[in-house]
Design an enzyme around this catalytic site. Structure first.
Site, PDB file in Angstrom:
ATOM      1  N   THR A  51       0.827  -1.203   0.000  1.00 39.89           N
ATOM      2  CA  THR A  51       0.000   0.000   0.000  1.00 39.89           C
ATOM      3  C   THR A  51       0.862   1.254   0.000  1.00 39.89           C
ATOM      4  O   THR A  51       1.999   1.250   0.487  1.00 39.89           O
ATOM      5  CB  THR A  51      -0.927   0.055   1.225  1.00 39.89           C
ATOM      6  OG1 THR A  51      -0.137   0.062   2.415  1.00 39.89           O
ATOM      7  CG2 THR A  51      -1.887  -1.122   1.226  1.00 39.89           C
ATOM      8  N   ASN A 103       0.860   4.935   1.593  1.00 41.36           N
ATOM      9  CA  ASN A 103       0.268   5.608   2.753  1.00 41.36           C
ATOM     10  C   ASN A 103       0.192   7.109   2.490  1.00 41.36           C
ATOM     11  O   ASN A 103       1.221   7.771   2.352  1.00 41.36           O
ATOM     12  CB  ASN A 103       1.110   5.338   4.004  1.00 41.36           C
ATOM     13  CG  ASN A 103       1.067   3.883   4.428  1.00 41.36           C
ATOM     14  OD1 ASN A 103       0.332   3.521   5.329  1.00 41.36           O
ATOM     15  ND2 ASN A 103       1.864   3.056   3.770  1.00 41.36           N
ATOM     16  N   GLU A 122      -4.549   4.336   3.369  1.00 45.69           N
ATOM     17  CA  GLU A 122      -3.655   3.490   2.588  1.00 45.69           C
ATOM     18  C   GLU A 122      -4.372   2.991   1.340  1.00 45.69           C
ATOM     19  O   GLU A 122      -5.532   2.596   1.409  1.00 45.69           O
ATOM     20  CB  GLU A 122      -3.207   2.281   3.410  1.00 45.69           C
ATOM     21  CG  GLU A 122      -2.516   2.609   4.723  1.00 45.69           C
ATOM     22  CD  GLU A 122      -2.206   1.358   5.516  1.00 45.69           C
ATOM     23  OE1 GLU A 122      -1.513   0.472   4.982  1.00 45.69           O
ATOM     24  OE2 GLU A 122      -2.692   1.247   6.659  1.00 45.69           O
TER      25      GLU A 122
END
Length: 311
Positions: A207, A209, A256
Site C-alpha cells: 500500500t 500511505n 492506505e
C-alpha cells in the site's frame, strides 16, 4: 486563471464581474452561480473573479477549529481553474476584516480595489459587520458606485437542493456516491506518500500511505473504498482503507491504497485520490489469514465494480 492571496495585492485595468463566498466543495449548486458569473463576464466584456476567504469565517468568528472542509485551498484552486475563471482571490479572513462595515466593504474593496462592474450573488447573501447588510442594500450601493447586481433567485438554488452541509453528512456516513453526485466530481484526497509499517506488502497487498497535512480536511467515514488516481500520466485504480488497522493493533488513523497492477516506489510523491465507492466498513479480523482472505474478496469486488459499474 490567476490566483491572488490578498485583495489588496490585486491590480487590474479591467472592470470585473464578481461573486463572493466560501464555496466549500465547489458543488453543483455553486456551479450554477459560477456559470452565471462567467457568462456575465463574457457578455459585458469584464473579467470573472471569485472572492473567497481563508480561514473559514466560522473558524475565526465562532472559534470553530473543529470544522472540517470539503476542499483544501489547493483543491479548490484546482477545481475553479478547470471551470474557467479569470481570477481567484483567497483573502485572509480576520477579526479586523470582519469588522468592515457594509459601506467600507463596498466602497473600499468592491469598487475601489476590485473595480467591480457586476456582482452575481445568491438571494440570501449577507455582508458587512455582523452580516447586517443584504442583497437589497447591495443593489442600493450599486447605484452609488456604478455596478449592477444579478440575483440568483431562491427557486434556482432550491431546484438544485445541494449544500456543503449535506455533502459533509454523506461523507461522514461513507456515502461517497451521494456526495459525488452533489459535488459533480469524485471527492478528492490530496497529500504525499509516506513510509508505513510494510504490513500490507508482507500480506501481498503493498500500500501507499497518504499523509494529508491540512488538519481541516474532512476525511470520510472509516472503511474500504474504491479509488482512482493518476501515476505518470496514467489513470490507475485501487482499493483504499481509511481507519486504524485494528487487526494489526493500529493506534492511529491512516489512509492506505493498494493500486491494482502497479509495482513502483511511490514514497515522497504527491498523490491525489478520487473516491468512487465504499465497499465495506473497517473490521477487526481474528487472524491475518482471515484479513488476507477479505482483501482478496475486496479486490474481486473492486474489479467487478470497475468493470461493470456495480459491485
Amino acid at each position: 486563471m490567476e490566483a491572488i492571496q490578498d485583495i489588496f495585492e490585486f491590480t487590474t485595468s479591467n472592470r470585473t464581474a464578481i461573486t463572493i463566498g466560501t464555496f466549500d466543495g465547489v458543488h453543483i449548486g455553486h456551479r450554477k452561480i459560477l456559470e452565471r458569473l462567467i457568462n456575465n463576464a463574457k457578455s459585458t466584456g469584464t473579467k470573472s473573479l471569485v472572492l473567497t476567504f481563508f480561514p473559514h469565517p466560522r473558524m475565526v468568528l465562532q472559534k470553530d477549529a473543529n470544522i472540517k472542509l470539503l476542499n483544501t485551498l489547493e483543491e479548490k484552486e484546482q477545481i475553479l481553474k478547470e471551470i474557467g475563471l479569470d481570477y481567484l482571490i483567497v483573502h485572509p479572513f480576520t477579526q479586523k476584516f470582519s469588522r468592515l462595515t457594509a459601506l467600507e466593504f463596498v466602497r473600499d474593496v468592491l469598487a475601489n480595489q476590485l473595480k467591480v462592474k457586476n456582482v452575481v450573488i445568491g438571494y440570501d447573501h449577507r455582508f458587512g459587520r455582523n452580516r447586517n447588510a443584504n442583497i437589497n442594500d447591495l443593489k442600493l450601493y450599486g447605484e452609488t458606485y456604478d455596478f449592477d447586481v444579478e440575483e440568483i433567485p431562491a427557486q434556482e438554488i432550491s431546484d438544485v437542493s445541494v449544500s456543503s452541509t449535506k455533502i459533509r453528512a454523506a461523507l461522514n456516513e461513507g456515502d461517497i456516491e451521494t456526495a459525488n453526485s452533489y459535488l459533480g466530481y469524485p471527492y478528492l484526497l490530496t497529500g504525499h506518500i509516506v513510509k508505513g509499517k510494510g504490513i500490507g506488502k508482507k500480506m501481498g497487498f503493498p500500500t501507499a500511505n497518504l499523509q494529508i497535512k491540512e488538519a481541516y480536511k474532512l476525511i470520510p467515514q472509516n472503511g474500504v473504498y474504491i479509488a482512482q488516481s493518476e501515476l505518470a500520466g496514467k489513470t490507475v485504480y485501487g482499493m483504499m482503507n481509511i481507519g486504524f488497522n485494528p487487526t494489526v493493533s493500529g493506534t492511529q488513523q491512516s489512509i492506505e491504497i493498494h493500486f491494482f497492477g502497479v509495482d513502483q516506489d511511490l514514497y515522497g510523491q504527491k498523490l491525489q485520490l478520487r473516491l468512487l465507492k465504499k465497499i465495506r466498513n473497517e473490521k477487526k479480523f481474528d487472524s491475518l489469514e482471515k484479513l488476507i482472505a477479505q482483501l482478496e474478496q475486496d479486490k474481486i469486488t473492486s474489479l467487478a465494480y470497475l468493470e461493470n459499474g456495480t459491485p
